[in-house]
Design an enzyme around this catalytic site. Structure first.
Site, PDB file in Angstrom:
ATOM      1  N   THR A  41      -4.204  17.204   8.717  1.00 54.85           N
ATOM      2  CA  THR A  41      -3.258  18.315   8.529  1.00 54.85           C
ATOM      3  C   THR A  41      -3.615  19.184   7.330  1.00 54.85           C
ATOM      4  O   THR A  41      -2.951  20.170   7.060  1.00 54.85           O
ATOM      5  CB  THR A  41      -1.807  17.795   8.382  1.00 54.85           C
ATOM      6  OG1 THR A  41      -1.810  16.719   7.447  1.00 54.85           O
ATOM      7  CG2 THR A  41      -1.254  17.301   9.703  1.00 54.85           C
ATOM      8  N   HIS A  46      -6.861  13.672  -0.306  1.00 55.02           N
ATOM      9  CA  HIS A  46      -6.358  13.636  -1.686  1.00 55.02           C
ATOM     10  C   HIS A  46      -6.418  12.198  -2.199  1.00 55.02           C
ATOM     11  O   HIS A  46      -6.903  11.295  -1.504  1.00 55.02           O
ATOM     12  CB  HIS A  46      -4.947  14.222  -1.772  1.00 55.02           C
ATOM     13  CG  HIS A  46      -3.968  13.595  -0.825  1.00 55.02           C
ATOM     14  ND1 HIS A  46      -3.487  12.306  -0.979  1.00 55.02           N
ATOM     15  CD2 HIS A  46      -3.384  14.076   0.307  1.00 55.02           C
ATOM     16  CE1 HIS A  46      -2.653  12.028  -0.003  1.00 55.02           C
ATOM     17  NE2 HIS A  46      -2.574  13.069   0.810  1.00 55.02           N
ATOM     18  N   HIS A  49      -5.744   9.068  -0.198  1.00 57.81           N
ATOM     19  CA  HIS A  49      -6.733   8.561   0.774  1.00 57.81           C
ATOM     20  C   HIS A  49      -7.867   7.782   0.097  1.00 57.81           C
ATOM     21  O   HIS A  49      -8.677   7.150   0.774  1.00 57.81           O
ATOM     22  CB  HIS A  49      -7.390   9.730   1.534  1.00 57.81           C
ATOM     23  CG  HIS A  49      -6.432  10.565   2.309  1.00 57.81           C
ATOM     24  ND1 HIS A  49      -6.072  11.831   1.920  1.00 57.81           N
ATOM     25  CD2 HIS A  49      -5.745  10.317   3.449  1.00 57.81           C
ATOM     26  CE1 HIS A  49      -5.212  12.323   2.805  1.00 57.81           C
ATOM     27  NE2 HIS A  49      -4.997  11.426   3.725  1.00 57.81           N
ATOM     28  N   LYS A  83       7.926   9.890   5.899  1.00 54.53           N
ATOM     29  CA  LYS A  83       8.401  11.279   5.877  1.00 54.53           C
ATOM     30  C   LYS A  83       9.873  11.313   6.261  1.00 54.53           C
ATOM     31  O   LYS A  83      10.320  10.571   7.118  1.00 54.53           O
ATOM     32  CB  LYS A  83       7.621  12.135   6.890  1.00 54.53           C
ATOM     33  CG  LYS A  83       6.135  12.237   6.581  1.00 54.53           C
ATOM     34  CD  LYS A  83       5.884  13.199   5.431  1.00 54.53           C
ATOM     35  CE  LYS A  83       4.428  13.180   5.027  1.00 54.53           C
ATOM     36  NZ  LYS A  83       3.995  12.013   4.333  1.00 54.53           N
ATOM     37  N   ARG A  87       6.781  17.254  10.669  1.00 59.87           N
ATOM     38  CA  ARG A  87       5.636  18.020  10.178  1.00 59.87           C
ATOM     39  C   ARG A  87       5.405  19.251  11.036  1.00 59.87           C
ATOM     40  O   ARG A  87       5.718  19.252  12.213  1.00 59.87           O
ATOM     41  CB  ARG A  87       4.380  17.154  10.228  1.00 59.87           C
ATOM     42  CG  ARG A  87       4.441  15.994   9.263  1.00 59.87           C
ATOM     43  CD  ARG A  87       3.129  15.267   9.258  1.00 59.87           C
ATOM     44  NE  ARG A  87       3.138  14.248   8.217  1.00 59.87           N
ATOM     45  CZ  ARG A  87       2.089  13.521   7.905  1.00 59.87           C
ATOM     46  NH1 ARG A  87       0.965  13.699   8.547  1.00 59.87           N
ATOM     47  NH2 ARG A  87       2.148  12.621   6.961  1.00 59.87           N
ATOM     48  N   GLN A 172      -0.628   5.799  18.508  1.00 59.70           N
ATOM     49  CA  GLN A 172      -1.533   5.146  17.557  1.00 59.70           C
ATOM     50  C   GLN A 172      -1.974   3.780  18.083  1.00 59.70           C
ATOM     51  O   GLN A 172      -3.121   3.374  17.913  1.00 59.70           O
ATOM     52  CB  GLN A 172      -0.879   5.000  16.168  1.00 59.70           C
ATOM     53  CG  GLN A 172      -1.916   4.557  15.144  1.00 59.70           C
ATOM     54  CD  GLN A 172      -1.429   4.634  13.713  1.00 59.70           C
ATOM     55  OE1 GLN A 172      -0.743   5.571  13.334  1.00 59.70           O
ATOM     56  NE2 GLN A 172      -1.789   3.661  12.908  1.00 59.70           N
ATOM     57  N   ASP A 193       1.898   1.581   4.401  1.00 61.26           N
ATOM     58  CA  ASP A 193       2.967   2.331   5.089  1.00 61.26           C
ATOM     59  C   ASP A 193       2.705   2.437   6.597  1.00 61.26           C
ATOM     60  O   ASP A 193       3.573   2.849   7.356  1.00 61.26           O
ATOM     61  CB  ASP A 193       3.133   3.726   4.474  1.00 61.26           C
ATOM     62  CG  ASP A 193       1.837   4.529   4.462  1.00 61.26           C
ATOM     63  OD1 ASP A 193       0.753   3.928   4.662  1.00 61.26           O
ATOM     64  OD2 ASP A 193       1.898   5.748   4.253  1.00 61.26           O
ATOM     65  N   LYS A 228       4.072   6.447  -6.753  1.00 62.08           N
ATOM     66  CA  LYS A 228       2.783   6.870  -6.188  1.00 62.08           C
ATOM     67  C   LYS A 228       2.023   7.722  -7.195  1.00 62.08           C
ATOM     68  O   LYS A 228       2.584   8.643  -7.789  1.00 62.08           O
ATOM     69  CB  LYS A 228       3.024   7.706  -4.923  1.00 62.08           C
ATOM     70  CG  LYS A 228       2.958   6.901  -3.649  1.00 62.08           C
ATOM     71  CD  LYS A 228       2.938   7.834  -2.447  1.00 62.08           C
ATOM     72  CE  LYS A 228       3.044   7.057  -1.146  1.00 62.08           C
ATOM     73  NZ  LYS A 228       3.035   7.936   0.010  1.00 62.08           N
ATOM     74  N   LYS A 231      -0.105  12.932  -8.252  1.00 65.31           N
ATOM     75  CA  LYS A 231       0.649  14.189  -8.348  1.00 65.31           C
ATOM     76  C   LYS A 231       0.496  14.750  -9.755  1.00 65.31           C
ATOM     77  O   LYS A 231       0.494  14.018 -10.734  1.00 65.31           O
ATOM     78  CB  LYS A 231       2.146  13.935  -8.083  1.00 65.31           C
ATOM     79  CG  LYS A 231       2.476  13.739  -6.614  1.00 65.31           C
ATOM     80  CD  LYS A 231       2.725  15.086  -5.937  1.00 65.31           C
ATOM     81  CE  LYS A 231       3.137  14.935  -4.496  1.00 65.31           C
ATOM     82  NZ  LYS A 231       2.036  14.723  -3.580  1.00 65.31           N
ATOM     83  N   THR A 232       0.368  16.070  -9.861  1.00 64.98           N
ATOM     84  CA  THR A 232       0.339  16.735 -11.161  1.00 64.98           C
ATOM     85  C   THR A 232       1.379  17.849 -11.123  1.00 64.98           C
ATOM     86  O   THR A 232       1.989  18.101 -10.083  1.00 64.98           O
ATOM     87  CB  THR A 232      -1.044  17.380 -11.428  1.00 64.98           C
ATOM     88  OG1 THR A 232      -1.218  18.445 -10.483  1.00 64.98           O
ATOM     89  CG2 THR A 232      -2.168  16.384 -11.271  1.00 64.98           C
TER      90      THR A 232
END
Length: 406
Positions: A41, A46, A49, A83, A87, A172, A193, A228, A231-232
């Site tokens: 997506t 990031h 992964h 989520k 999406r 899946q 997850d 997690k 993130k910034t």
């Protein structure tokens, strides 16, 4: 020689197994084909992964064959795992572009030459499925009661779970079955997850093919407080240098909390564990040496040695007053930005995502230009700010950017 399970365990990867003892024996005795799914997506992976990529690389180094499966078909549905909202749906062209970018990033850690690894796209089998046939072949093996107990659905049930997303687990599970039939794939790896979906796939192969299939999950990348990582203030820590410069990437790892250094070294580098433990045990200001090693090693893996050296040299230039300032991340703005507000300039240079973000930074005392703290949100940028052709902006304690005039 330690088995790959021992290596993964020692480094802190492993969380859950479907069949632990059988998995250990299988990976010691045989070379298997396994897969990890990647959601196409975005045009970049990031930090979330990164653990899966490293797990894949350890497995490949031990002689096992990875399949990187991009969800070109499932991306048209959307995964409810983790989520609370649905999406957005992508076009086939967007998905293909993203898949190509993902393969390029995976290639930094995974060898795709001579069939040593496979890149597959589940669009190849999902998009042509006949719905009635699919229900008869796959749907019959899924209990709705059991599906509703899965964590990924529980969260969404509060907001409303669409039938579209409810199908995701079946799809899946079917991916694993299809990879088993096409490539002899017997194991799925992934983040914790995904556990419910992975169980569904292994169970489907056992029911349909009468053969064993396995799943093994890795821990998600979290800090010492269980939150997690990745993130910034300006968003996710991306692996693509166009989304996040190698310097900013380096700085992210250079600035992790002391308590997280050893864990990150174990999971995200190939340094021997004796060295990881030695670095992780450093105390006080010495832990900074471990952070420099972490930042350098991780940046080298993702962006290559040259970019890692540049980032290291830029960091030294800024913090030690030595080294080469030319490697500090540089953004250009047009000449007509002179006499604009500092916030307009920083947003135009893509150093800040929004003026609101900039206002918060100024109110918290976290923005300075050429060493001068900015206190006025309407402060104008003039030609005087560009000493020797550039202006040095500092955000927070350790984020630097140079701005030049085009």
């Amino acid at each position: 020689m330690a088995s790959v399970v021992d290596v993964l365990e020692e480094r802190g990867f492993l969380k859950q197994f479907t069949h632990e003892q059988e998995t250990r024996e299988l990976l010691e005795k045989e070379k298997i084909t396994f897969y990890i799914g990647f959601d196409p997506t975005a045009d970049s992976l990031h930090v979330g992964h990164f653990i899966a990529m490293m797990m894949m690389a350890h497995m490949q180094r031990a002689g096992h064959r990875p399949i990187a499966l991009v969800g070109g078909g499932t991306a048209m549905v959307g995964d409810p795992s983790g989520k609370t909202d649905m999406r957005k749906m992508l076009t086939k062209e967007e998905i293909q572009h993203n898949a190509n970018c993902i393969k390029e990033q995976l290639s930094k850690l995974i060898d795709f030459s001579d069939g040593k690894a496979i890149m597959a796209n589940n669009a190849d089998w999902l998009l042509d499925l006949n719905y009635v046939d699919f229900l008869r072949e796959v749907g019959v093996h899924f209990s709705v009661n059991r599906m509703l107990t899965a964590e990924c659905f529980k969260q969404r049930l509060e907001k409303g779970l669409s039938f579209l997303e409810f199908n995701y687990m079946l799809m899946q599970g079917y991916d694993f079955l299809e990879l088993n039939r096409r490539y002899g794939c017997v194991m799925q790896l992934g983040g914790d997850d995904q556990w419910s979906n992975m169980l569904a796939g292994a169970d489907l192969i056992r029911r349909k093919e009468g053969k064993p299939a396995f799943a093994m999950t890795c821990a998600l990348l979290t800090n010492s407080e269980g939150k997690k990582m990745g993130k910034t203030e300006s968003g996710a820590v991306w692996l693509d240098k166009n989304r996040m410069s190698p310097y900013d990437f380096y700085q992210y790892w250079r600035n992790v909390d002391d308590a997280d250094v050893e864990k990150c070294l174990a999971l995200l580098t190939f340094l021997p564990m004796d060295e990881v433990r030695r670095l992780g045990a450093l105390q006080g200001s010495e832990i900074n040496e471990a952070k420099k090693v972490l930042a350098y090693e991780v940046t080298k893996l993702i962006h290559g040695e040259e970019e890692a050296e540049k980032a290291k040299s830029a960091a030294e230039a800024l913090f030690a007053g030595a080294g080469d300032m030319s490697n500090v991340p540089t953004a250009a703005v047009s000449k007509d930005m002179i006499n604009s507000s500092i916030l307009d300039v920083l947003v135009a240079a893509k150093i800040l995502p929004s003026k609101g973000e900039g206002k918060r930074l100024i109110q918290q005392g976290g923005l300075s230009v050429n060493g001068e703290k900015i206190t006025d949100i309407n402060r104008l940028v003039t030609e005087v700010d560009f000493t020797e052709g550039s202006m040095l902006v500092k955000r927070g304690k350790k984020n630097y950017n140079k701005i030049i005039i085009e």
